[in-house]
Scaffold this active site. Structure first.
Site, PDB file in Angstrom:
ATOM      1  N   LYS A  14       0.822  -1.214   0.000  1.00 22.40           N
ATOM      2  CA  LYS A  14       0.000   0.000   0.000  1.00 22.40           C
ATOM      3  C   LYS A  14       0.864   1.276   0.000  1.00 22.40           C
ATOM      4  O   LYS A  14       0.611   2.193  -0.772  1.00 22.40           O
ATOM      5  CB  LYS A  14      -0.920   0.026   1.237  1.00 22.40           C
ATOM      6  CG  LYS A  14      -1.892  -1.140   1.317  1.00 22.40           C
ATOM      7  CD  LYS A  14      -2.848  -1.000   2.485  1.00 22.40           C
ATOM      8  CE  LYS A  14      -2.223  -1.132   3.858  1.00 22.40           C
ATOM      9  NZ  LYS A  14      -1.713  -2.475   4.198  1.00 22.40           N
ATOM     10  N   ARG A 162      11.452  -2.018  10.285  1.00 20.82           N
ATOM     11  CA  ARG A 162      10.382  -1.602  11.196  1.00 20.82           C
ATOM     12  C   ARG A 162      10.305  -2.552  12.383  1.00 20.82           C
ATOM     13  O   ARG A 162      10.454  -3.758  12.227  1.00 20.82           O
ATOM     14  CB  ARG A 162       9.048  -1.601  10.444  1.00 20.82           C
ATOM     15  CG  ARG A 162       8.641  -0.240   9.970  1.00 20.82           C
ATOM     16  CD  ARG A 162       7.429  -0.296   9.110  1.00 20.82           C
ATOM     17  NE  ARG A 162       6.280  -0.927   9.744  1.00 20.82           N
ATOM     18  CZ  ARG A 162       5.044  -0.882   9.253  1.00 20.82           C
ATOM     19  NH1 ARG A 162       4.810  -0.234   8.130  1.00 20.82           N
ATOM     20  NH2 ARG A 162       4.048  -1.469   9.857  1.00 20.82           N
ATOM     21  N   ARG A 173      -0.087  -9.622  12.843  1.00 25.05           N
ATOM     22  CA  ARG A 173      -0.704  -8.589  11.990  1.00 25.05           C
ATOM     23  C   ARG A 173      -1.505  -9.237  10.865  1.00 25.05           C
ATOM     24  O   ARG A 173      -2.574  -8.759  10.490  1.00 25.05           O
ATOM     25  CB  ARG A 173       0.379  -7.659  11.423  1.00 25.05           C
ATOM     26  CG  ARG A 173       0.897  -6.688  12.488  1.00 25.05           C
ATOM     27  CD  ARG A 173       2.261  -6.123  12.134  1.00 25.05           C
ATOM     28  NE  ARG A 173       2.269  -5.364  10.923  1.00 25.05           N
ATOM     29  CZ  ARG A 173       3.315  -5.303  10.095  1.00 25.05           C
ATOM     30  NH1 ARG A 173       4.427  -5.973  10.349  1.00 25.05           N
ATOM     31  NH2 ARG A 173       3.253  -4.591   9.012  1.00 25.05           N
TER      32      ARG A 173
HETATM   33  P1  AMP Z   1       0.829   0.091   9.023  1.00 23.83           P
HETATM   34  O1  AMP Z   1       1.960   1.041   8.860  1.00 23.83           O
HETATM   35  O2  AMP Z   1      -0.389   0.458   8.205  1.00 23.83           O
HETATM   36  O3  AMP Z   1       1.240  -1.355   8.835  1.00 23.83           O
HETATM   37  O4  AMP Z   1       0.356   0.224  10.550  1.00 23.83           O
HETATM   38  C1  AMP Z   1       1.220  -0.101  11.622  1.00 23.83           C
HETATM   39  C2  AMP Z   1       0.405  -0.327  12.878  1.00 23.83           C
HETATM   40  O5  AMP Z   1      -0.310   0.869  13.227  1.00 23.83           O
HETATM   41  C3  AMP Z   1      -0.684  -1.393  12.769  1.00 23.83           C
HETATM   42  O6  AMP Z   1      -0.166  -2.701  12.960  1.00 23.83           O
HETATM   43  C4  AMP Z   1      -1.613  -0.966  13.892  1.00 23.83           C
HETATM   44  O7  AMP Z   1      -1.102  -1.303  15.154  1.00 23.83           O
HETATM   45  C5  AMP Z   1      -1.579   0.555  13.783  1.00 23.83           C
HETATM   46  N1  AMP Z   1      -2.633   1.061  12.879  1.00 23.83           N
HETATM   47  C6  AMP Z   1      -2.451   1.675  11.670  1.00 23.83           C
HETATM   48  N2  AMP Z   1      -3.623   1.994  11.110  1.00 23.83           N
HETATM   49  C7  AMP Z   1      -4.578   1.584  11.972  1.00 23.83           C
HETATM   50  C8  AMP Z   1      -6.005   1.603  11.952  1.00 23.83           C
HETATM   51  N3  AMP Z   1      -6.695   2.117  10.918  1.00 23.83           N
HETATM   52  N4  AMP Z   1      -6.653   1.081  13.025  1.00 23.83           N
HETATM   53  C9  AMP Z   1      -5.995   0.571  14.075  1.00 23.83           C
HETATM   54  N5  AMP Z   1      -4.655   0.494  14.148  1.00 23.83           N
HETATM   55  C10 AMP Z   1      -3.938   1.002  13.112  1.00 23.83           C
END
Ligand code: AMP
Length: 216
Positions: A14, A162, A173
């Site tokens: 994404k 990360r 996840r």
């Molecule tokens: P990402 O960078 O999108 O993989 O997000 C990293 C982490 O941020 C996720 O594993 C969640 O812990 C948190 N996170 C990001 N977006 C959301 C969301 N829309 N709702 C809840 N937690 C989120």
């Protein structure tokens, strides 16, 4: 403002896709809730303090906290163009909250794009992912390597992995995605707003598909 939702498992690409669309498409911008949270964690804000342990374990932070962040972001975003949401909504409740946020900000949903990526490709992408801790540029050790190994092309900073890209947290996840986020595919399908995009190949192929089938 037209909203494009990027829906896909962790590692489906994404962020990489959104960055490339910003480069290639006029009046196109993106916001990542994961990135907003990582900044909040780094700055030690109250939201960041709440989110930190949850993110480290691969769980989801509360719908309210995330919806407030996105609401604030949209309130100050330009009123024209296309904004891609990377990582939001992630639950059906967040999708319902988004509808209210869109109404309040005079924005409308263009499409929800489901990034269709084989599981083996997802594991490969997550395993080799590297990020710049300073400017946030994303890389992959084989798929999208920097010019100089381990160094950000854009700002020269040493790349990092990360914290949540370790095998245990990745597994968590992915299961959270299957349980809580995948139901959004039916949610948007039933609203005639879903486009399934093959996204297991090169990012430029995915960009071309979206330009032809979603943004044209
Ligand atoms: P990402 O960078 O999108 O993989 O997000 C990293 C982490 O941020 C996720 O594993 C969640 O812990 C948190 N996170 C990001 N977006 C959301 C969301 N829309 N709702 C809840 N937690 C989120």
């Amino acid at each position: 403002m037209d909203i494009l939702i990027l829906l896909g498992a962790p590692g489906s690409g994404k962020g990489t896709l959104a960055a490339r669309l910003v480069e290639k498409v006029a009046n196109f911008s993106t916001v990542s809730t994961g990135e907003l949270l990582r900044v909040a964690v780094k700055e030690g804000t109250p939201a960041g303090l709440k989110a930190k342990p949850i993110m480290e374990q691969g769980g989801l932070v509360s719908d309210e906290l995330i919806a407030e962040m996105i609401g604030d972001y949209l309130a100050q975003a330009p009123k024209t163009g296309v904004l891609a949401l990377d990582g939001f909504p992630r639950t059906v409740r967040q999708a319902d909250m988004l509808e209210e946020i869109l109404k309040a900000n005079d924005a409308k949903l263009l499409k929800a794009v489901q990034l269709d990526v084989p599981e083996a490709v997802i594991m490969e992408r997550l395993g080799g992912r590297r990020v710049c801790p300073k400017c946030n540029a994303g890389y992959h050790v084989t798929g999208l390597p920097p010019k100089q190994e381990g160094i950000c092309d854009q700002c020269g900073t040493e790349l990092t992995i990360r914290k949540d890209d370790n095998p245990e947290t990745i597994a968590k996840r992915l299961s959270v995605y299957a349980e809580q986020t995948a139901p959004l595919i039916d949610y948007y399908q039933s609203r005639n707003a879903l486009v399934c995009v093959p996204a297991g190949g090169q990012v430029d192929q995915t960009v071309a598909f979206i330009c032809q089938n979603v943004l044209a």
